[in-house]
Scaffold this active site. Structure first.
Site, PDB file in Angstrom:
ATOM      1  N   ARG A  95       0.844  -1.200   0.000  1.00 34.32           N
ATOM      2  CA  ARG A  95       0.000   0.000   0.000  1.00 34.32           C
ATOM      3  C   ARG A  95       0.876   1.245   0.000  1.00 34.32           C
ATOM      4  NH1 ARG A  95      -0.799  -2.602   4.831  1.00 34.32           N
ATOM      5  NH2 ARG A  95      -2.835  -3.297   4.102  1.00 34.32           N
ATOM      6  N   ASP A 109       6.856  -8.731  10.738  1.00 37.85           N
ATOM      7  CA  ASP A 109       6.923  -7.425  11.396  1.00 37.85           C
ATOM      8  C   ASP A 109       8.383  -6.997  11.341  1.00 37.85           C
ATOM      9  OD1 ASP A 109       6.982  -5.187  12.991  1.00 37.85           O
ATOM     10  OD2 ASP A 109       5.855  -6.077  14.650  1.00 37.85           O
ATOM     11  N   VAL A 110       8.720  -6.107  10.427  1.00 39.29           N
ATOM     12  CA  VAL A 110      10.125  -5.785  10.199  1.00 39.29           C
ATOM     13  C   VAL A 110      10.750  -5.024  11.363  1.00 39.29           C
ATOM     14  CG1 VAL A 110       9.875  -5.833   7.691  1.00 39.29           C
ATOM     15  CG2 VAL A 110       9.548  -3.663   8.913  1.00 39.29           C
ATOM     16  N   ASN A 120      11.332  -0.095   2.382  1.00 40.00           N
ATOM     17  CA  ASN A 120      10.341   0.971   2.254  1.00 40.00           C
ATOM     18  C   ASN A 120       9.495   1.157   3.505  1.00 40.00           C
ATOM     19  OD1 ASN A 120       8.136   2.663   0.804  1.00 40.00           O
ATOM     20  ND2 ASN A 120       7.053   0.852   1.522  1.00 40.00           N
ATOM     21  N   TYR A 129      11.212  10.216  13.770  1.00 36.63           N
ATOM     22  CA  TYR A 129      11.138   9.827  12.355  1.00 36.63           C
ATOM     23  C   TYR A 129      12.206  10.536  11.537  1.00 36.63           C
ATOM     24  CZ  TYR A 129       9.183   9.602   7.596  1.00 36.63           C
ATOM     25  OH  TYR A 129       9.004   9.431   6.248  1.00 36.63           O
ATOM     26  N   LYS A 183      15.331   8.767   9.590  1.00 36.79           N
ATOM     27  CA  LYS A 183      15.542   8.870   8.149  1.00 36.79           C
ATOM     28  C   LYS A 183      16.900   9.497   7.836  1.00 36.79           C
ATOM     29  CE  LYS A 183      11.716   7.029   6.601  1.00 36.79           C
ATOM     30  NZ  LYS A 183      11.754   5.696   5.960  1.00 36.79           N
ATOM     31  N   THR A 186      -0.502   9.659  -1.245  1.00 35.58           N
ATOM     32  CA  THR A 186      -1.026   8.321  -0.983  1.00 35.58           C
ATOM     33  C   THR A 186      -2.496   8.430  -0.607  1.00 35.58           C
ATOM     34  OG1 THR A 186      -0.501   8.385   1.376  1.00 35.58           O
ATOM     35  CG2 THR A 186       1.242   7.634  -0.122  1.00 35.58           C
ATOM     36  N   LEU A 243      -3.766   8.272   2.187  1.00 38.32           N
ATOM     37  CA  LEU A 243      -3.948   8.967   3.468  1.00 38.32           C
ATOM     38  C   LEU A 243      -3.480  10.421   3.410  1.00 38.32           C
ATOM     39  CD1 LEU A 243      -2.722   6.159   5.895  1.00 38.32           C
ATOM     40  CD2 LEU A 243      -5.069   6.716   5.251  1.00 38.32           C
TER      41      LEU A 243
END
Length: 250
Positions: free
Chosen positions: A19, A57-58, A84, A148, A152, A182, A184
């Site tokens: 997704r 679950d990465v 990703n 986050y 990154k 996307t 969302l």
């Protein structure tokens, strides 16, 4: 002869590939002929033909090796790893709990490190590559998503380090995406008006599509990028307008 990209001999693993941005990457890799395995915690809707799903679950370091083994068992080889999976809700740094920040860093940085380590031997055997999906948030301050943005930023450094350590056996690159429209997107910016205002800050006048991020991944995975490693390809439409520049009339 026209230049073309044909990845029909490649098997790619895309985390979070069912997704959002990940689906755009999956679709463009399939359009280039690649066989694609996607990984996630739940089965996504409507996966196209030629795509297999592998539950994982990465964020869990112990899931990395079994995930790679599952792809190798199903497809016999691995040529491309696309890290990703990522994201974060907006939470002020002062309000973020230690557990919240830890989980965000596990998802956006450590998962890529653990999966790269687990896939290294298979990728080296195939002469393959890794593409890490980073973010514009890692290249400038990231208010509201501090963990986050830091993760990154770390992902870009990890890309450069692995590219140096693991060459010439494989290439390792990153794509730093800006705003991506996307499913969302409007919700994240508080509705259509907020989303339009956010897009107006982009020099190109709009957010990227997931497919446009996918095209960058396809290029980096292709022979056209055979001498490209340790690179961070910005897919952000020129960046974001800075408030100071607007004051100065730029």
């Amino acid at each position: 002869m026209a230049l073309t990209i044909d990845l029909s001999d490649q098997v790619a693993l895309v985390t979070g590939g069912g997704r959002g941005v990940g689906r755009g990457i999956t679709d463009r890799l399939r359009a280039a002929g690649a066989t694609v395995a996607v990984a996630g915690r739940s089965v996504p809707d409507g996966l196209p033909g030629g795509v297999t799903f592998h539950a994982a679950d990465v964020r869990d370091a112990d899931a990395a090796a079994p995930l790679v083994a599952s792809v190798l068992e199903r497809h016999g080889r691995l040529d491309l790893l696309v890290n990703n999976a990522g994201g974060s809700p907006s939470v002020a740094a002062a309000d973020a709990s230690p557990r919240f920040s830890t989980r965000i860093i596990e998802l956006n940085l450590l998962s890529a490190l653990h999966l790269a380590h687990a896939a290294r031997a298979a990728l080296a055997e195939a002469g393959g590559s890794i593409v890490n999906v980073a973010s514009l948030s890692g290249l400038r301050p990231s208010p509201g998503t501090a963990a986050y943005g830091a993760a990154k930023a770390g992902l870009v450094n990890l890309t450069q380090t692995l590219a140096m350590e693991w060459a010439p056996a494989m290439r390792v690159n990153a794509v730093s995406a800006g705003m991506v429209r996307t499913e969302l997107f409007d919700e994240y910016y508080g509705g259509p008006e907020g989303a339009a205002a956010a897009e107006a800050t982009v020099p190109m006048g709009r957010a990227a599509t997931p497919a446009e991020v996918g095209d960058a991944v396809v290029f980096l995975a292709s022979p056209l990028a055979s001498y490209v490693t340790g690179a961070n390809l910005a897919v952000h439409g020129g960046g974001e307008a800075i408030a100071l520049h607007r004051v100065l009339g730029h």
